[in-house]
Design a protein around this motif. Structure first.
Motif, PDB file in Angstrom:
ATOM      1  N   ALA A  36       0.839  -1.199   0.000  1.00  0.00           N
ATOM      2  CA  ALA A  36       0.000   0.000   0.000  1.00  0.00           C
ATOM      3  C   ALA A  36       0.876   1.252   0.000  1.00  0.00           C
ATOM      4  O   ALA A  36       2.091   1.183   0.181  1.00  0.00           O
ATOM      5  N   SER A  37       0.234   2.387  -0.195  1.00  0.00           N
ATOM      6  CA  SER A  37       0.967   3.656  -0.190  1.00  0.00           C
ATOM      7  C   SER A  37       1.445   3.989   1.216  1.00  0.00           C
ATOM      8  O   SER A  37       0.897   3.519   2.219  1.00  0.00           O
ATOM      9  N   GLU A  38       2.476   4.806   1.283  1.00  0.00           N
ATOM     10  CA  GLU A  38       3.002   5.246   2.581  1.00  0.00           C
ATOM     11  C   GLU A  38       1.936   6.030   3.344  1.00  0.00           C
ATOM     12  O   GLU A  38       1.807   5.914   4.564  1.00  0.00           O
ATOM     13  N   PHE A  39       1.152   6.819   2.607  1.00  0.00           N
ATOM     14  CA  PHE A  39       0.094   7.614   3.227  1.00  0.00           C
ATOM     15  C   PHE A  39      -0.925   6.722   3.929  1.00  0.00           C
ATOM     16  O   PHE A  39      -1.281   6.949   5.091  1.00  0.00           O
ATOM     17  N   PHE A  40      -1.388   5.678   3.247  1.00  0.00           N
ATOM     18  CA  PHE A  40      -2.391   4.793   3.831  1.00  0.00           C
ATOM     19  C   PHE A  40      -1.804   3.982   4.988  1.00  0.00           C
ATOM     20  O   PHE A  40      -2.469   3.763   6.005  1.00  0.00           O
ATOM     21  N   THR A  41      -0.567   3.547   4.846  1.00  0.00           N
ATOM     22  CA  THR A  41       0.093   2.808   5.927  1.00  0.00           C
ATOM     23  C   THR A  41       0.177   3.665   7.185  1.00  0.00           C
ATOM     24  O   THR A  41      -0.079   3.190   8.302  1.00  0.00           O
ATOM     25  N   ASN A  42       0.511   4.934   7.027  1.00  0.00           N
ATOM     26  CA  ASN A  42       0.572   5.849   8.163  1.00  0.00           C
ATOM     27  C   ASN A  42      -0.796   5.999   8.827  1.00  0.00           C
ATOM     28  O   ASN A  42      -0.908   6.093  10.061  1.00  0.00           O
ATOM     29  N   PHE A  43      -1.827   6.032   8.012  1.00  0.00           N
ATOM     30  CA  PHE A  43      -3.189   6.147   8.548  1.00  0.00           C
ATOM     31  C   PHE A  43      -3.540   4.930   9.405  1.00  0.00           C
ATOM     32  O   PHE A  43      -4.127   5.066  10.485  1.00  0.00           O
ATOM     33  N   LEU A  44      -3.180   3.752   8.938  1.00  0.00           N
ATOM     34  CA  LEU A  44      -3.429   2.538   9.724  1.00  0.00           C
ATOM     35  C   LEU A  44      -2.670   2.579  11.049  1.00  0.00           C
ATOM     36  O   LEU A  44      -3.185   2.139  12.083  1.00  0.00           O
ATOM     37  N   HIS A  45      -1.470   3.098  11.023  1.00  0.00           N
ATOM     38  CA  HIS A  45      -0.695   3.220  12.259  1.00  0.00           C
ATOM     39  C   HIS A  45      -1.392   4.164  13.249  1.00  0.00           C
ATOM     40  O   HIS A  45      -1.395   3.910  14.465  1.00  0.00           O
ATOM     41  N   VAL A  46      -1.968   5.245  12.731  1.00  0.00           N
ATOM     42  CA  VAL A  46      -2.705   6.176  13.592  1.00  0.00           C
ATOM     43  C   VAL A  46      -3.892   5.465  14.243  1.00  0.00           C
ATOM     44  O   VAL A  46      -4.123   5.577  15.451  1.00  0.00           O
ATOM     45  N   LEU A  47      -4.649   4.727  13.442  1.00  0.00           N
ATOM     46  CA  LEU A  47      -5.794   3.988  13.970  1.00  0.00           C
ATOM     47  C   LEU A  47      -5.354   2.942  14.988  1.00  0.00           C
ATOM     48  O   LEU A  47      -6.034   2.727  16.003  1.00  0.00           O
TER      49      LEU A  47
END
Length: 213
Positions: free
Chosen positions: A88-99
């Motif tokens: 996945a994109s770095e942006f989406f991966t970061n979002f999952l980490h936030v969640l």
């Protein structure tokens, strides 16, 4: 890469302070779309929706590991980096980490739903339910979409459904307003008008008899 998604609220410590699931999911969905716009993401919903449907939806074991309260935040972060990050994109991966840090991964399906609704609003698009007695052809669907576009000024997303009981015509729902042009309703209306006319004629005859008498 850092984003403003970090500003999303953490889980309240008391259940009575926790708002509804839809409301919490909407906060994350709006934050996600805002951050995506700032980061120049042209299709922010692609990763989100495909992850929910194709990954969480098809792998019950992975879904359980990622959303279970038993799995620690560190373990969830490791799962994300090992399984999601390479695909996945770095942006989406970061979002999952936030969640994961906020223990909100279980809300992903609702977040995806809310993000789609918000994205449609921002794009001046609206979902319109269209019922017909038989499946609409591409030409007919295009004509319906064009009529809606010219009438309401938004880009319609048709959600078609077949209902043979309509007999003919269409039933179109835009928001909370229903436009019923089905043959079934027209026949029902005609039947009601004929019944009222018949009753009026009977009443007129009675009045005439009463006057003549």
């Amino acid at each position: 890469m850092t984003t403003h998604i970090e500003q999303a609220p953490v889980r309240p410590t008391h259940v009575l302070a926790d708002p509804s699931e839809q409301a919490v999911a909407r906060v994350y969905a709006v934050s996600y779309l805002d951050a995506a716009q700032q980061a120049g993401q042209h299709d922010p919903l692609e990763d989100l929706e495909s992850f929910v449907s194709e990954v969480l939806g098809s792998s019950r074991d992975f879904n359980s590991l990622l959303t279970s309260v038993v799995t620690t935040r560190e373990q969830k972060a490791e799962l994300i980096d090992r399984i999601v990050k390479p695909r996945a994109s770095e942006f989406f991966t970061n979002f999952l980490h936030v969640l994961a840090r906020h223990e909100r991964l279980d809300l992903l399906p609702v977040i995806a739903q809310q993000a789609r609704l918000e994205f449609d609003v921002r794009s001046n698009r609206k979902r319109v339910a269209v019922k017909s007695a038989v499946p609409l052809s591409d030409e007919q669907s295009g004509a319906v979409a064009e009529r809606l576009r010219s009438t309401f000024g938004f880009e319609p997303i048709l959600e078609t459904q077949v209902d043979p009981s309509l007999l003919g015509g269409l039933v179109v729902q835009v928001g909370d307003t229903v436009y019923d042009g089905s043959l079934r309703t027209q026949l029902k209306s005609l039947k009601q008008r004929l019944r009222e006319r018949y009753l009026n004629e009977i009443q007129s005859g009675r009045n005439r008899f009463s006057i003549d008498g």
